[in-house]
Write a protein that holds these residues in place. Structure first.
Motif, PDB file in Angstrom:
ATOM      1  N   ARG A   7       0.840  -1.207   0.000  1.00 43.07           N
ATOM      2  CA  ARG A   7       0.000   0.000   0.000  1.00 43.07           C
ATOM      3  C   ARG A   7       0.876   1.259   0.000  1.00 43.07           C
ATOM      4  O   ARG A   7       0.602   2.224  -0.716  1.00 43.07           O
ATOM      5  CB  ARG A   7      -0.917   0.004   1.220  1.00 43.07           C
ATOM      6  N   VAL A   8       1.919   1.247   0.826  1.00 44.71           N
ATOM      7  CA  VAL A   8       2.827   2.396   0.868  1.00 44.71           C
ATOM      8  C   VAL A   8       3.478   2.614  -0.496  1.00 44.71           C
ATOM      9  O   VAL A   8       3.537   3.735  -1.007  1.00 44.71           O
ATOM     10  CB  VAL A   8       3.901   2.179   1.961  1.00 44.71           C
ATOM     11  N   LEU A   9       3.962   1.531  -1.100  1.00 44.05           N
ATOM     12  CA  LEU A   9       4.608   1.650  -2.410  1.00 44.05           C
ATOM     13  C   LEU A   9       3.624   2.077  -3.487  1.00 44.05           C
ATOM     14  O   LEU A   9       4.016   2.684  -4.486  1.00 44.05           O
ATOM     15  CB  LEU A   9       5.252   0.306  -2.791  1.00 44.05           C
ATOM     16  N   GLY A  10       2.355   1.752  -3.278  1.00 46.58           N
ATOM     17  CA  GLY A  10       1.325   2.177  -4.219  1.00 46.58           C
ATOM     18  C   GLY A  10       0.872   3.613  -4.029  1.00 46.58           C
ATOM     19  O   GLY A  10       0.011   4.094  -4.768  1.00 46.58           O
ATOM     20  N   GLY A  11       1.431   4.301  -3.023  1.00 40.67           N
ATOM     21  CA  GLY A  11       1.134   5.717  -2.848  1.00 40.67           C
ATOM     22  C   GLY A  11       0.231   6.058  -1.689  1.00 40.67           C
ATOM     23  O   GLY A  11      -0.046   7.239  -1.447  1.00 40.67           O
ATOM     24  N   GLN A  12      -0.241   5.075  -0.943  1.00 39.75           N
ATOM     25  CA  GLN A  12      -1.123   5.384   0.186  1.00 39.75           C
ATOM     26  C   GLN A  12      -0.312   6.034   1.301  1.00 39.75           C
ATOM     27  O   GLN A  12       0.742   5.533   1.692  1.00 39.75           O
ATOM     28  CB  GLN A  12      -1.810   4.114   0.702  1.00 39.75           C
ATOM     29  N   VAL A  13      -0.801   7.151   1.839  1.00 40.62           N
ATOM     30  CA  VAL A  13      -0.051   7.896   2.855  1.00 40.62           C
ATOM     31  C   VAL A  13      -0.827   8.069   4.154  1.00 40.62           C
ATOM     32  O   VAL A  13      -0.246   8.487   5.164  1.00 40.62           O
ATOM     33  CB  VAL A  13       0.384   9.280   2.321  1.00 40.62           C
ATOM     34  N   THR A  19      -6.794   4.150   6.160  1.00 41.41           N
ATOM     35  CA  THR A  19      -8.169   4.009   5.694  1.00 41.41           C
ATOM     36  C   THR A  19      -8.890   3.098   6.680  1.00 41.41           C
ATOM     37  O   THR A  19      -8.247   2.450   7.518  1.00 41.41           O
ATOM     38  CB  THR A  19      -8.213   3.375   4.295  1.00 41.41           C
ATOM     39  N   PRO A  20     -10.211   3.017   6.605  1.00 38.51           N
ATOM     40  CA  PRO A  20     -10.901   2.056   7.475  1.00 38.51           C
ATOM     41  C   PRO A  20     -10.342   0.645   7.338  1.00 38.51           C
ATOM     42  O   PRO A  20     -10.278  -0.105   8.318  1.00 38.51           O
ATOM     43  CB  PRO A  20     -12.354   2.156   7.007  1.00 38.51           C
ATOM     44  N   GLU A  21      -9.888   0.293   6.130  1.00 39.03           N
ATOM     45  CA  GLU A  21      -9.351  -1.052   5.915  1.00 39.03           C
ATOM     46  C   GLU A  21      -8.045  -1.260   6.681  1.00 39.03           C
ATOM     47  O   GLU A  21      -7.856  -2.300   7.321  1.00 39.03           O
ATOM     48  CB  GLU A  21      -9.122  -1.285   4.420  1.00 39.03           C
ATOM     49  N   THR A  22      -7.134  -0.282   6.642  1.00 42.28           N
ATOM     50  CA  THR A  22      -5.858  -0.462   7.332  1.00 42.28           C
ATOM     51  C   THR A  22      -6.037  -0.392   8.846  1.00 42.28           C
ATOM     52  O   THR A  22      -5.351  -1.106   9.587  1.00 42.28           O
ATOM     53  CB  THR A  22      -4.820   0.570   6.872  1.00 42.28           C
ATOM     54  N   VAL A  23      -6.926   0.450   9.311  1.00 41.46           N
ATOM     55  CA  VAL A  23      -7.210   0.500  10.750  1.00 41.46           C
ATOM     56  C   VAL A  23      -7.789  -0.837  11.216  1.00 41.46           C
ATOM     57  O   VAL A  23      -7.390  -1.382  12.248  1.00 41.46           O
ATOM     58  CB  VAL A  23      -8.176   1.653  11.078  1.00 41.46           C
TER      59      VAL A  23
END
Length: 260
Positions: free
Chosen positions: A217-223, A226-230
């Motif tokens: 996710r980090v490499l894909g640009g997420q900074v 989101t509800p999913e990562t929490v």
């Protein structure tokens, strides 16, 4: 089914994805590119495999794509697209593989061979290994996904250096550059990679696979979360592996994680 790409199951949770065309220094034919996702699916479905080591048979990782196929593969724009799709399917399938992966680099690891190694999570190289990516010597353009993985490993300046020149480099320079993670003597590198793989198999597989997803996710640009990562974090706190790891730490004993 062809044995040019083999899935071998070792003891203690280690699987081996073996490129098996040693007479051609494991030059990757279209058949081999198409077999890689098949073997990956088998490894993903096997709960006994917790970590996958990718290597070549006969002391060579892979000398690149099988150049004897180029005339037919690149005969038309459509055939070129189909051939490129087969390669991308193997590269992306390995990069997206759910379990931890280690490339065991021996001998030559060039072109598409290095592309496969870069699609692994970690790379162990023999001290006499030689690596390079050679589109600049063939008048080709390196695909976006492969270029991205190279840049993520070594940064844009080193990536340009390797792609502009197509030069080969040794393991020590590759280590300094960040292209590989470990270097060992030729007669010790396989044991080193397997010993490290053993460390992964003893750790929480739940954590390892969730970590791969998070880093992707980090490499894909997420900074931001989101509800999913929490939810993934909270699920881990409530999970069996965390309870076991916490109890093992308190009791000063090795953790007995659930595997699968």
């Amino acid at each position: 089914m062809s044995d040019k790409v083999i899935l071998r199951r070792d003891a203690d949770g280690i699987g081996r994805l073996i490129l098996n065309q040693p007479a051609k220094r494991n030059a990757l034919s279209r058949e081999m590119w198409e077999l890689v996702p098949v073997r990956l699916a088998e490894a993903a479905a096997d709960p006994a495999i917790r970590v996958l080591v990718v290597q070549g048979e006969g002391g060579t990782f892979a000398a690149g794509a099988d150049i004897s196929e180029f005339e037919a593969a690149y005969a038309t724009r459509d055939s070129t697209a189909a051939y490129a799709g087969a390669i991308a399917g193997a590269m992306d399938g390995l990069a997206d593989f759910v379990k931890p992966t280690i490339a065991l680099i021996q001998g030559a690891c060039v072109g598409g061979g290095l592309g496969l190694a870069l699609a692994c999570d970690l790379r162990f190289a023999a001290s006499d290994a030689r690596m390079g990516i050679t589109p600049g010597k063939l008048g080709l353009v390196y695909p976006l996904g492969d270029t991205k993985r190279l840049v993520q490993a070594v940064g844009p300046s080193h990536a340009k250096d390797l792609l502009f020149t197509g030069r080969l480099l040794g393991a020590d320079e590759a280590l300094v550059m960040g292209l590989v993670n470990r270097v060992a003597a030729p007669d010790a590198v396989e044991a080193a990679a397997l010993a490290y793989a053993g460390q992964i198999t003893q750790a929480s597989q739940y954590s390892a696979r969730a970590t791969k997803r998070m880093i992707n996710r980090v490499l894909g640009g997420q900074v931001t979360d989101t509800p999913e990562t929490v939810a993934e974090f909270l699920d881990a706190i409530e999970g069996e592996d965390f309870i076991e790891g916490r109890d093992a730490f308190r009791q000063k004993r090795p953790a007995n994680f659930t595997f699968g």
